[in-house]
Scaffold this motif. Structure first.
Motif, PDB file in Angstrom:
ATOM      1  N   GLN A   1      50.262 -11.047  -2.178  1.00 32.40           N
ATOM      2  CA  GLN A   1      49.482 -10.691  -0.915  1.00 32.40           C
ATOM      3  C   GLN A   1      49.617  -9.179  -0.630  1.00 32.40           C
ATOM      4  O   GLN A   1      48.908  -8.420  -0.341  1.00 32.40           O
ATOM      5  N   ARG A   2      51.165  -8.890  -0.852  1.00 34.65           N
ATOM      6  CA  ARG A   2      51.398  -7.424  -0.427  1.00 34.65           C
ATOM      7  C   ARG A   2      50.604  -6.280  -1.377  1.00 34.65           C
ATOM      8  O   ARG A   2      50.152  -5.373  -0.946  1.00 34.65           O
ATOM      9  N   GLN A   3      50.733  -6.797  -2.665  1.00 38.04           N
ATOM     10  CA  GLN A   3      49.832  -6.149  -3.679  1.00 38.04           C
ATOM     11  C   GLN A   3      48.392  -5.917  -3.313  1.00 38.04           C
ATOM     12  O   GLN A   3      47.937  -4.926  -3.264  1.00 38.04           O
ATOM     13  N   ALA A   4      47.883  -7.003  -2.618  1.00 37.69           N
ATOM     14  CA  ALA A   4      46.461  -7.017  -2.224  1.00 37.69           C
ATOM     15  C   ALA A   4      45.936  -6.126  -1.096  1.00 37.69           C
ATOM     16  O   ALA A   4      45.108  -5.307  -1.118  1.00 37.69           O
ATOM     17  N   VAL A   5      47.200  -5.917  -0.262  1.00 41.84           N
ATOM     18  CA  VAL A   5      47.066  -4.998   0.747  1.00 41.84           C
ATOM     19  C   VAL A   5      47.150  -3.601   0.176  1.00 41.84           C
ATOM     20  O   VAL A   5      46.330  -2.808   0.614  1.00 41.84           O
ATOM     21  N   ALA A   6      47.978  -3.447  -0.507  1.00 43.19           N
ATOM     22  CA  ALA A   6      48.221  -1.982  -1.111  1.00 43.19           C
ATOM     23  C   ALA A   6      46.784  -1.552  -1.877  1.00 43.19           C
ATOM     24  O   ALA A   6      46.205  -0.346  -1.640  1.00 43.19           O
ATOM     25  N   ILE A   7      46.381  -2.565  -2.792  1.00 44.90           N
ATOM     26  CA  ILE A   7      44.973  -2.319  -3.631  1.00 44.90           C
ATOM     27  C   ILE A   7      44.009  -2.327  -2.616  1.00 44.90           C
ATOM     28  O   ILE A   7      43.105  -1.366  -2.698  1.00 44.90           O
ATOM     29  N   GLY A   8      43.703  -2.974  -1.425  1.00 48.24           N
ATOM     30  CA  GLY A   8      42.830  -2.954  -0.555  1.00 48.24           C
ATOM     31  C   GLY A   8      42.543  -1.704   0.120  1.00 48.24           C
ATOM     32  O   GLY A   8      41.353  -1.151   0.360  1.00 48.24           O
ATOM     33  N   ARG A   9      43.545  -0.734   0.263  1.00 50.91           N
ATOM     34  CA  ARG A   9      43.290   0.544   0.648  1.00 50.91           C
ATOM     35  C   ARG A   9      42.294   1.325  -0.239  1.00 50.91           C
ATOM     36  O   ARG A   9      41.557   2.121   0.457  1.00 50.91           O
ATOM     37  N   THR A  10      42.602   1.207  -1.376  1.00 45.99           N
ATOM     38  CA  THR A  10      41.657   2.068  -2.071  1.00 45.99           C
ATOM     39  C   THR A  10      40.261   1.684  -2.046  1.00 45.99           C
ATOM     40  O   THR A  10      39.220   2.492  -2.496  1.00 45.99           O
ATOM     41  N   MET A  11      39.862   0.404  -1.366  1.00 45.59           N
ATOM     42  CA  MET A  11      38.647  -0.071  -1.455  1.00 45.59           C
ATOM     43  C   MET A  11      37.883   0.352   0.034  1.00 45.59           C
ATOM     44  O   MET A  11      36.882  -0.224   0.194  1.00 45.59           O
ATOM     45  N   LEU A  12      38.633   1.227   0.576  1.00 46.29           N
ATOM     46  CA  LEU A  12      38.038   1.477   2.010  1.00 46.29           C
ATOM     47  C   LEU A  12      36.797   2.498   1.953  1.00 46.29           C
ATOM     48  O   LEU A  12      35.878   2.407   2.707  1.00 46.29           O
ATOM     49  N   SER A  13      36.951   3.450   0.850  1.00 48.72           N
ATOM     50  CA  SER A  13      35.749   4.361   0.879  1.00 48.72           C
ATOM     51  C   SER A  13      35.310   4.227  -0.534  1.00 48.72           C
ATOM     52  O   SER A  13      35.960   3.754  -1.245  1.00 48.72           O
ATOM     53  N   GLU A  14      34.099   4.985  -0.789  1.00 52.16           N
ATOM     54  CA  GLU A  14      33.687   5.187  -2.133  1.00 52.16           C
ATOM     55  C   GLU A  14      34.424   6.110  -2.791  1.00 52.16           C
ATOM     56  O   GLU A  14      34.347   7.318  -2.751  1.00 52.16           O
ATOM     57  N   ALA A  15      35.549   5.455  -3.554  1.00 52.21           N
ATOM     58  CA  ALA A  15      36.364   6.442  -4.409  1.00 52.21           C
ATOM     59  C   ALA A  15      35.786   7.052  -5.750  1.00 52.21           C
ATOM     60  O   ALA A  15      34.895   6.474  -6.377  1.00 52.21           O
ATOM     61  N   LYS A  16      36.231   8.201  -6.199  1.00 49.03           N
ATOM     62  CA  LYS A  16      35.720   8.634  -7.374  1.00 49.03           C
ATOM     63  C   LYS A  16      36.954   8.341  -8.353  1.00 49.03           C
ATOM     64  O   LYS A  16      36.783   8.212  -9.615  1.00 49.03           O
ATOM     65  N   ILE A  17      38.000   8.454  -7.976  1.00 45.07           N
ATOM     66  CA  ILE A  17      39.357   8.240  -8.984  1.00 45.07           C
ATOM     67  C   ILE A  17      40.128   7.345  -8.177  1.00 45.07           C
ATOM     68  O   ILE A  17      40.562   7.458  -6.740  1.00 45.07           O
ATOM     69  N   VAL A  18      40.741   6.170  -8.957  1.00 38.68           N
ATOM     70  CA  VAL A  18      41.828   5.256  -8.298  1.00 38.68           C
ATOM     71  C   VAL A  18      43.153   5.288  -9.372  1.00 38.68           C
ATOM     72  O   VAL A  18      43.083   5.203 -10.497  1.00 38.68           O
ATOM     73  N   LEU A  19      44.153   5.847  -8.628  1.00 39.10           N
ATOM     74  CA  LEU A  19      45.434   6.046  -9.190  1.00 39.10           C
ATOM     75  C   LEU A  19      46.233   4.701  -8.969  1.00 39.10           C
ATOM     76  O   LEU A  19      46.356   4.219  -7.862  1.00 39.10           O
ATOM     77  N   MET A  20      46.825   3.924  -9.995  1.00 41.03           N
ATOM     78  CA  MET A  20      47.645   2.854  -9.792  1.00 41.03           C
ATOM     79  C   MET A  20      48.856   3.089 -10.429  1.00 41.03           C
ATOM     80  O   MET A  20      48.934   2.924 -11.464  1.00 41.03           O
ATOM     81  N   ASP A  21      49.717   2.953  -9.672  1.00 40.04           N
ATOM     82  CA  ASP A  21      51.409   3.224  -9.939  1.00 40.04           C
ATOM     83  C   ASP A  21      51.849   1.713 -10.165  1.00 40.04           C
ATOM     84  O   ASP A  21      52.296   1.291  -9.188  1.00 40.04           O
ATOM     85  N   GLU A  22      51.952   1.362 -11.366  1.00 36.24           N
ATOM     86  CA  GLU A  22      52.497  -0.042 -11.703  1.00 36.24           C
ATOM     87  C   GLU A  22      52.150  -1.099 -10.639  1.00 36.24           C
ATOM     88  O   GLU A  22      53.005  -1.691 -10.204  1.00 36.24           O
ATOM     89  N   PRO A  23      50.762  -1.361 -10.675  1.00 38.48           N
ATOM     90  CA  PRO A  23      50.351  -2.411  -9.631  1.00 38.48           C
ATOM     91  C   PRO A  23      50.886  -3.789 -10.148  1.00 38.48           C
ATOM     92  O   PRO A  23      50.642  -4.845  -9.170  1.00 38.48           O
TER      93      PRO A  23
END
Ligand SMILES: Nc1ncnc2c1ncn2[C@@H]1O[C@H](COP(=O)(O)OP(=O)(O)OP(=O)(O)O)[C@@H](O)[C@H]1O
Ligand SMILES: Nc1ncnc2c1ncn2[C@@H]1O[C@H](COP(=O)(O)OP(=O)(O)OP(=O)(O)O)[C@@H](O)[C@H]1O
Ligand SMILES: [Mg+2]
Ligand SMILES: [Mg+2]
Lengths: 283, 308, 332, 283, 332
Positions: free
Chosen positions: A185-207
């Motif tokens: 669930q914590r992971q989902a919250v952290a990843i959820g942040r990237t989906m707030l706006s239309e990103a061009k680049i998403v960086l994931m550090d050991e998701p």
């Protein structure tokens, strides 16, 4: 809130709706015409030192829209430092960054976000005492009201966070405190942040560190979906199978330097392992 | 329950007020069958001025309270409190008084004449060293009005002028740099500061100690400091005039380590206060102020100087 | 590579000396020394035997308590009750002796009181998980109140048959003309330093401050150690109280008021970190010394009493500034 | 200290030497005669609840000497709680544990260690302000001296810690603070703890999360070596390949219950994934 | 399963009410109410209009500062300088008005002083990474010293042309016979509560206390917020100082001495957690109220004054005990 089960087929349009609200712009950006990939981000001779420690040393590479790049390397190789520079957390000691051809200098994480760069931090960067929704919107709270008197828009934030968790197929309640949540669930919250706006680049550090196989599969699916939307993804991982399952390209760092940058198809886990450990010097 | 004659002191952490309490308790013992009883209270710390005002309010709000005697640590504040409370019971001050223009708020003042007390200390110092010299004043809590009044009394006596805040040669007396020293009612701090001042000014002629803390709170270091100077004190080459006759102070005077002590009579205050309050309740005419006496001790008079 | 695994493993990162030179304690020590040198030249009266005797003696009471406080701070806790505990223990000692008991019984009673108070604090903190700040803030209030009750708020200055023994204990100078309290301070500091560096208990104190959860998981008796640490802190306050009583020759119910903040300041100036895990016995002494040298010098230099607070407050902040600057330089 | 490179062939005897000193007993314990595996530990109907939360529910299994058991399950499935009970960190709410046939009840981690049970905790349980050697020996410091006056034996602890790091092939300096160490080095310190005495059982709670491929390989090698010595190993991991590379048996937990316990040879990653996610109910 | 993802996501774990009932603030509130009911029956004088007027007014000064302190505590900091800042601001106000300036200018000067002091604290803490305890401990010493210097240690009780306005401000009762300070307190509490719950600033304050590193990474302007929080804390002390001056009618250099510990106690009793991340404006009021009710009741019940400290200290510990017991029961 609706209590009707969410039909899978609708999901795409629903989440696009979320983005539409957030950005006022529903058009997926960055994906080039008919499959040709455009360079979204270009790093040139980027270095970073902390005092005497040379964490990142003269690294150049470019990211292309709709491409997933695996970033691998030993502990302390400089992976996190590199992506933090892209996300505006650190400023490079040397070197330049170009976003869609235009040089950018970022002083704060907010600026990176305004450029469409999102990051999921290695330690997730969650505040245990806040709700899931508050964490998702941390740093870009929605507000309503008129003129200078604006108050937090709890209702909309809860709703949107709920929509995002639905999209992630995660049983995460927006109103619950993060403190009480499971790793997934914590992971989902952290990843959820990237989906707030239309990103061009998403960086994931050991998701995918320390989450179970079930959630790993979900994260990898999510990465595929991002790619499908024409977003460039950088995936830092120590898990060889993840990178080889989902990435198009792999970059290997050793002691702050880039020692390899090649397409997955042209590489192999054995080669990458050799590059990480130093058995293979450089390719 | 008996009706209460309330005494509110500045703070419970000061043994001086405990002597008032003793007087109060003695009165209770002697008047066990009376319709009134003496009730002693105050804030935990002398520095808690607002706390004292709050206690005064509490007491004035209590149905049992028949009269109240207050030792205000912040006179203006207590005056203000009395103004707003507009009490129906008689109010008097004890040990410390309200400012002159607030005098109407209380029926009388019972206690020491602090200005006179300082003046007496000044006279002893002046007598010992008629030609003047350098002096350092040791004071207590920076906000304490009674101590400031004593210091004023001493300065006025030494200089022969009224109202100087520091002596710069008037009457032959000069206050050295770093003085006055505020001990915050801490004996050890007081002696430490006196030690430093003496070290910095080896030719210093006198200390005027306006509150007895360094003597009764830290008698041993005080002795250590002045024992080597006992001769000089005996010959009036060095002068120490100090307030109070609490604890070990009288013994110190006997050893000749202080030129003179000028003490108050807190026990008498506590003992007399209930009677004065009963007179006020009864509507009898009471003098304003009622001064309790001063006990003055020098090396030669120690055995007889304290009024029993 | 030419460097073998053996060599790497055998390598010391920094020598003990270079580590000390890099520490805050070192810089504060330098500040104390510089201040002393300056005062020796600027005033005639600083570098006299008598003044040095006084300074060293004045330092001791804060320093002794700061030793105990340092242990507490290393575990990540805090003890606000020390000033009141000092008062309570002094009062217990004074009343017991005043009642005609011997000095041994008096000291035993005072020490017993201290240990009891410390154990109370410690049990609430360690076993019931109370925040140390809250428990010891409560105790600050309670202990002084009990001292008032016990003494009926009088000045005690007669210590019964062993009166002179007690005064000699606190006011004498038995060795080379060094004030007795200084001897006690040095002995206690050496003891504390030894315990911290050479005993398992000391190791556990640091472990708890570094990562309490990890210490629990690896089987360190975290709760027991914490109780002992608060008992030591109270004990140090009790010892300071006994020595101070012997020095002052009288006990009032306001001795030690506000001392907790001075003691904590001394420990922190000396390099103890309120976040836990860092601190030394030597640092506690150096921190206490800096505060006393400043206080002393303000008197000697004849600085207006009103300004003294500004200087002392400024010194507290400045002492930590050295450390900050070094850290900032290192991290960027 | 010796500055001569450490020859690989000697390593085994060297580390045995370490154990000899620590235990006064060089004989590897637990390995049955001629390959027959004896049950070292037997859990019967173990449950643990925290207030209303049933973290572990009626779990029974046995560990055999020289066997590596992979323990898998979703986040929050109860894996850490289970091994913490074996390590003496928690006491079971219900159920019994038998060590070599004898029922044991442990109140403190020290007791588990006395029984020969060692654990590497999920979050490594390191004190950042202490040196590597101090962390290795935390809770069982070596002391020297006579009678009640015993002081810490720094020299021997540094030496032994050095020997252990050498055995682990980790470039970890015993005198360095853990604060300044890389992920791999921290891992080495945590694993080093288990090598202080002759263990019968080593429990490893996600020792390979967030460390790089190089160190993963080293950890897996170490596990193999432990098995070779007849030690029973429990390996908790979310990394399917790790478990399938090194384990002999796999136990899967779901929501506090054991849902599978079978030999690796008889299972497959797909089956295990199904068991973890609940797609397969139980086997 | 019958429960769909939608339902799970829409689910609220606990209602706001049940959350409140489970909180420490609630239990302390219950304690306050019970104490008031008990006192109403046990004494004739408690439930009188006059006594209630006094109690509510007495609560305000600690409560107003506790509001600012709560913000500081939520960010995981502490502010020991509030008592001294109160003194300094009162003195600045008094001196300015005494010199013949209007009340507006006086208040502006006092508020300006408070903000300056707060900014100084905040900048050292946020930008130079000083431990809050050290900085504000230094400021505790410095601010009071400056108040002495500014006033030359005299009592100021003449406030120039606007003398009466100032006294009315602090001592009057403009609305329904409620003491003015109470009105200010309620307004400030509502404001603080609103800011904490409804503004982005409030959200950031909680985020910093929850995980400062995470807040920094996600782009919360951590340093700026921290500076503002310490400015608010100093400002609340300044406001309390202004109101108190109006009430007292006189300023001496030792008002507010030792107040910092009372204020922190009030905030903590009201449920603020010194580890950061937790606290409410309402809790600050309730905490201050509990302390005042105890103080008031001891006087009304005629309890020996020496015992007062024991009761107040005990109450501080007891207030947190409720919370502890609940936590212990939950975790085992
Ligand atoms: N804020 C900082 N200050 C000083 N040194 C730092 C800082 N952040 C990272 N470093 C150092 O920079 C180097 C690279 O660290 P980084 O976190 O980028 O490694 P990484 O590749 O992400 O490793 P891991 O796989 O363990 O996450 C390390 O030596 C680390 O100690
Ligand atoms: N000390 C504790 N108090 C209360 N609940 C706890 C405690 N420790 C664990 N739990 C709960 O018990 C359940 C099992 O947790 P556990 O840590 O054993 O899971 P896990 O399988 O190790 O998960 P992960 O893969 O995320 O490490 C979880 O719901 C957790 O919240
Ligand atoms: Mg990293
Ligand atoms: Mg786990």
């Amino acid at each position: 809130m609706s209590v009707i089960a969410f039909p899978g087929g609708d999901r795409r349009s629903e989440i696009a709706g979320v983005w539409l609200i957030a950005n006022g712009d529903g058009k997926p950006a960055g994906s080039g015409e008919d499959g040709r990939l455009a360079a979204v981000l270009e790093l040139t001779n980027i270095s970073k030192h902390f005092g005497a420690i040379q964490a990142v040393n003269d690294v150049s590479f470019s990211l292309e829209a709709g491409q997933v790049v695996g970033l691998m390397g030993d502990n302390g190789a400089g992976k996190s430092t590199l992506v933090k520079m892209i996300a505006g957390n650190f400023r490079p000691s040397e070197g330049t960054m170009r976003l869609e051809g235009k040089e950018i200098v970022m002083h704060r994480p907010v600026e990176a976000r305004q450029h469409g760069i999102e990051i999921v931090h290695q330690d997730l960067a969650l505040c245990n005492n806040l709700t899931a929704a508050a964490n998702v919107f941390l740093g870009r709270e929605l507000r309503r009201g008129i003129g200078p008197l604006k108050v937090l828009d709890y209702k909309t934030m809860y709703r949107r966070a709920g929509e995002i968790f639905k999209e992630l197929k995660s049983e995460t309640r927006p109103r619950d405190l993060v403190k009480q949540m499971s790793g997934g669930q914590r992971q989902a919250v952290a990843i959820g942040r990237t989906m707030l706006s239309e990103a061009k680049i998403v960086l994931m550090d050991e998701p995918t560190a320390a989450i179970s196989v079930r959630q790993v599969a979900e994260v990898l699916n999510l990465i595929r979906e991002l790619r499908g939307r024409g977003i460039a993804v950088v995936l830092i991982s120590h898990r060889m199978p993840d990178v080889f399952t989902v990435a198009d390209r792999v970059i290997v760092m050793r002691r702050g330097r880039k020692v390899a940058d090649k397409s997955i198809a042209a590489s192999s886990p054995e080669e990458v392992t050799g590059l990480i450990t130093g058995a293979i010097e450089q390719v | 329950a008996k009706k209460q004659l309330v005494i509110v002191v500045k703070g419970l952490d000061n043994p001086f007020f405990e002597a008032i309490n003793q007087g109060c308790q003695k009165w209770n013992k002697e008047n066990a069958s009376a319709e009134y009883e003496c009730f002693y209270t105050g804030p935990a710390s002398t520095s808690d001025e607002a706390g004292e005002a709050q206690i005064v309010q509490d007491m004035l709000g209590k149905a049992d309270t028949a009269a109240i005697a207050i030792s205000p640590s912040n006179a203006k504040l207590i005056a203000q409190t009395l103004k707003t409370a507009n009490p129906s019971v008689p109010v008097m001050t004890l040990d410390a008084d309200l400012a002159a223009d607030d005098a109407a708020l209380r029926k009388t003042y019972l206690g020491t004449d602090n200005y006179l007390m300082g003046a007496r200390i000044g006279e002893y110092i002046k007598k010992a060293k008629p030609k003047g010299g350098t002096i350092c004043t040791i004071e207590g809590n920076p906000g304490a009005d009674n101590i400031l009044r004593r210091a004023q009394g001493m300065r006025d006596t030494l200089s022969g002028k009224k109202g100087l805040t520091a002596l710069k040669g008037e009457g032959g007396w000069t206050e050295v740099a770093g003085c006055p020293v505020f001990t915050n009612d801490d004996g050890a701090k007081g002696v430490q500061a006196m030690t430093d001042i003496l070290a910095a000014n080896p030719k210093l002629d006198a200390f005027g100690i306006m509150g007895g803390w360094p003597l009764f709170g830290a008698p041993q270091p005080y002795r250590d400091l002045f024992k080597p100077m006992a001769d000089k004190i005996g010959k009036n080459e060095f002068v120490v005039g100090a307030a109070d006759t609490i604890g070990d102070e009288v013994a110190i005077a006997k050893e000749g380590l202080v030129t003179a002590l000028v003490g108050q009579r807190p026990f008498e205050m506590g003992y007399k206060a209930p009677t004065v309050m009963m007179d006020l309740i009864a509507g009898k005419k009471v003098d304003d102020p009622v001064f309790t006496g001063l006990d003055e001790c020098t090396k030669d008079t120690v055995d007889t100087c304290i009024q029993k | 590579m030419a460097i073998t695994l053996d060599q790497t493993i055998a390598q010391k990162q920094r020598s003990r000396l270079s580590e000390f030179v890099g520490s805050q304690t070192f810089w504060v020590l330098i500040a104390v020394v510089l201040a002393c040198i300056f005062l020796s030249f600027a005033t005639d009266s600083f570098a006299t035997a008598k003044n040095l005797y006084n300074i060293t003696r004045n330092v001791t009471f804060v320093a002794i308590i700061a030793l105990g406080m340092t242990l507490v701070i290393i575990t990540g806790g805090i003890d606000l009750s020390v000033g009141s505990v000092l008062c309570l223990c002094s009062m217990v000692l004074a009343i017991t002796m005043n009642a005609g008991y011997s000095i041994e019984i008096g000291i035993a009673a005072a020490v017993g009181t201290a240990l009891l108070v410390g154990a109370f604090n410690g049990v609430l903190i360690a076993y019931l998980d109370f925040p140390p700040f809250v428990v010891t803030l409560g105790m600050l209030s309670v202990a002084r109140s009990l001292a008032m009750v016990a003494s009926n708020n009088t000045v005690v200055f007669q210590f019964g048959p062993d009166h002179d023994k007690l005064l000699a204990l606190g006011g004498g100078a038995w060795l080379f003309g060094i004030a007795n309290p200084v001897l006690y301070m040095v002995i206690l500091a050496l003891l504390t330093g030894f315990v911290l560096r050479w005993t398992r208990f000391g190791r556990y104190v640091f472990a708890i401050g570094g990562n309490e959860h990890a210490a629990t998981l690896t089987g360190v008796p975290v709760r027991r150690i914490k109780v002992i640490v608060y008992m030591i802190s109270a004990l140090s306050a009790g010892i300071a109280g006994i020595v101070q009583t012997g020095w002052l020759g009288a006990v009032t119910t306001n001795i030690g008021a506000g001392m907790e903040l001075q003691v904590i300041a001394a420990a922190v100036i000396g390099g103890a970190n309120l976040a836990g895990g860092v601190g030394t016995a030597f640092g506690a002494l150096v921190g206490a010394a800096l505060i006393e040298v400043i206080r002393n010098s303000l008197g000697l230099l004849g600085i207006n009493a009103f300004w003294q607070g500004t200087f002392i407050g400024g010194a507290i902040v400045l002492a930590v500034l050295f450390d900050r600057i070094r850290n900032l330089r290192q991290s960027e």
